[in-house]
Design a protein around this motif. Structure first.
Motif, PDB file in Angstrom:
ATOM      1  N   PRO A  32     -34.993  28.971  31.610  1.00  0.00           N
ATOM      2  CA  PRO A  32     -35.329  27.627  31.074  1.00  0.00           C
ATOM      3  C   PRO A  32     -34.061  26.839  31.315  1.00  0.00           C
ATOM      4  CG  PRO A  32     -35.185  29.187  29.281  1.00  0.00           C
ATOM      5  CD  PRO A  32     -34.932  30.140  30.460  1.00  0.00           C
ATOM      6  N   THR A  33     -34.420  25.456  31.514  1.00  0.00           N
ATOM      7  CA  THR A  33     -33.169  24.651  31.864  1.00  0.00           C
ATOM      8  C   THR A  33     -32.437  24.513  30.707  1.00  0.00           C
ATOM      9  OG1 THR A  33     -34.622  22.764  31.486  1.00  0.00           O
ATOM     10  CG2 THR A  33     -34.507  23.566  33.992  1.00  0.00           C
ATOM     11  N   HIS A  34     -31.149  23.921  31.048  1.00  0.00           N
ATOM     12  CA  HIS A  34     -30.309  23.639  29.829  1.00  0.00           C
ATOM     13  C   HIS A  34     -30.074  24.667  28.942  1.00  0.00           C
ATOM     14  CE1 HIS A  34     -30.391  19.603  31.747  1.00  0.00           C
ATOM     15  NE2 HIS A  34     -31.598  19.679  31.604  1.00  0.00           N
ATOM     16  N   CYS A  35     -29.737  25.921  29.428  1.00  0.00           N
ATOM     17  CA  CYS A  35     -29.411  27.182  28.496  1.00  0.00           C
ATOM     18  C   CYS A  35     -28.177  27.397  28.659  1.00  0.00           C
ATOM     19  CB  CYS A  35     -30.736  28.148  28.820  1.00  0.00           C
ATOM     20  SG  CYS A  35     -30.537  28.631  30.438  1.00  0.00           S
ATOM     21  N   ASP A  36     -27.665  28.324  27.779  1.00  0.00           N
ATOM     22  CA  ASP A  36     -26.373  29.166  28.044  1.00  0.00           C
ATOM     23  C   ASP A  36     -26.743  30.610  27.984  1.00  0.00           C
ATOM     24  OD1 ASP A  36     -25.146  26.731  27.053  1.00  0.00           O
ATOM     25  OD2 ASP A  36     -24.881  27.470  25.097  1.00  0.00           O
ATOM     26  N   LEU A  37     -26.021  31.163  28.985  1.00  0.00           N
ATOM     27  CA  LEU A  37     -26.206  32.411  29.475  1.00  0.00           C
ATOM     28  C   LEU A  37     -24.986  33.428  29.462  1.00  0.00           C
ATOM     29  CD1 LEU A  37     -28.402  31.693  32.921  1.00  0.00           C
ATOM     30  CD2 LEU A  37     -29.191  32.433  30.646  1.00  0.00           C
ATOM     31  N   VAL A  38     -25.293  34.534  29.162  1.00  0.00           N
ATOM     32  CA  VAL A  38     -24.260  35.663  29.518  1.00  0.00           C
ATOM     33  C   VAL A  38     -24.648  36.490  30.670  1.00  0.00           C
ATOM     34  CG1 VAL A  38     -23.000  37.512  28.453  1.00  0.00           C
ATOM     35  CG2 VAL A  38     -23.641  35.640  26.999  1.00  0.00           C
ATOM     36  N   LEU A  39     -23.936  36.670  31.702  1.00  0.00           N
ATOM     37  CA  LEU A  39     -24.061  37.555  32.744  1.00  0.00           C
ATOM     38  C   LEU A  39     -23.645  38.695  32.557  1.00  0.00           C
ATOM     39  CD1 LEU A  39     -25.609  37.030  35.537  1.00  0.00           C
ATOM     40  CD2 LEU A  39     -23.289  36.446  36.567  1.00  0.00           C
ATOM     41  N   CYS A  40     -24.541  39.749  32.903  1.00  0.00           N
ATOM     42  CA  CYS A  40     -24.057  41.039  32.530  1.00  0.00           C
ATOM     43  C   CYS A  40     -24.116  41.792  34.041  1.00  0.00           C
ATOM     44  CB  CYS A  40     -24.828  42.075  31.660  1.00  0.00           C
ATOM     45  SG  CYS A  40     -24.743  41.337  30.235  1.00  0.00           S
ATOM     46  N   ALA A  41     -22.958  42.477  34.548  1.00  0.00           N
ATOM     47  CA  ALA A  41     -22.731  43.102  35.733  1.00  0.00           C
ATOM     48  C   ALA A  41     -22.030  44.446  35.355  1.00  0.00           C
ATOM     49  CB  ALA A  41     -21.867  42.333  36.787  1.00  0.00           C
ATOM     50  N   ARG A  42     -22.486  45.296  36.388  1.00  0.00           N
ATOM     51  CA  ARG A  42     -21.908  46.681  36.406  1.00  0.00           C
ATOM     52  C   ARG A  42     -20.630  46.909  37.477  1.00  0.00           C
ATOM     53  NH1 ARG A  42     -25.095  52.224  36.945  1.00  0.00           N
ATOM     54  NH2 ARG A  42     -23.353  53.579  36.148  1.00  0.00           N
ATOM     55  N   LEU A  43     -19.520  47.392  36.498  1.00  0.00           N
ATOM     56  CA  LEU A  43     -18.371  47.233  37.497  1.00  0.00           C
ATOM     57  C   LEU A  43     -18.672  48.419  38.683  1.00  0.00           C
ATOM     58  CD1 LEU A  43     -15.516  46.313  37.575  1.00  0.00           C
ATOM     59  CD2 LEU A  43     -14.873  48.360  36.163  1.00  0.00           C
ATOM     60  N   GLY A  44     -18.156  48.023  39.726  1.00  0.00           N
ATOM     61  CA  GLY A  44     -18.509  48.875  41.009  1.00  0.00           C
ATOM     62  C   GLY A  44     -19.939  48.994  41.738  1.00  0.00           C
ATOM     63  N   GLU A  45     -20.943  48.250  40.902  1.00  0.00           N
ATOM     64  CA  GLU A  45     -22.392  48.464  41.346  1.00  0.00           C
ATOM     65  C   GLU A  45     -22.975  47.219  41.728  1.00  0.00           C
ATOM     66  OE1 GLU A  45     -24.237  51.080  41.622  1.00  0.00           O
ATOM     67  OE2 GLU A  45     -22.561  52.503  41.094  1.00  0.00           O
ATOM     68  N   THR A  46     -22.433  46.012  40.936  1.00  0.00           N
ATOM     69  CA  THR A  46     -22.952  44.792  41.087  1.00  0.00           C
ATOM     70  C   THR A  46     -22.269  44.094  42.251  1.00  0.00           C
ATOM     71  OG1 THR A  46     -23.705  44.738  38.811  1.00  0.00           O
ATOM     72  CG2 THR A  46     -23.700  42.494  40.076  1.00  0.00           C
TER      73      THR A  46
END
Length: 63
Positions: A11-25
């Motif tokens: 959705p537009t105008h939202c707040d996100l927390v981006l999750c990534a995997r160390l050494g994988e993403t």
């Protein structure tokens, strides 16, 4: 990590927390995702780097 083109619409105008995997993403995926979110009017509040599998919301450790 899934490709941004396969990610669900955000959705537009939202707040996100981006999750990534160390050494994988890949860093390129993180950069593309941040750019796409900003273009949609979203704010990235945090980038969380996991060293292990990302836990599922609501899951409980067995024991």
């Amino acid at each position: 990590m899934s490709d941004l083109s396969r990610a669900p619409a955000v959705p537009t105008h939202c707040d996100l927390v981006l999750c990534a995997r160390l050494g994988e993403t890949p860093l390129a995926w993180v950069a593309r995702t941040v750019r796409a979110a900003e273009e949609q009017g979203c704010r990235i509040r945090a980038v969380v780097l996991w060293a292990t599998d990302v836990p599922l919301a609501g899951s409980r450790a067995s024991g």
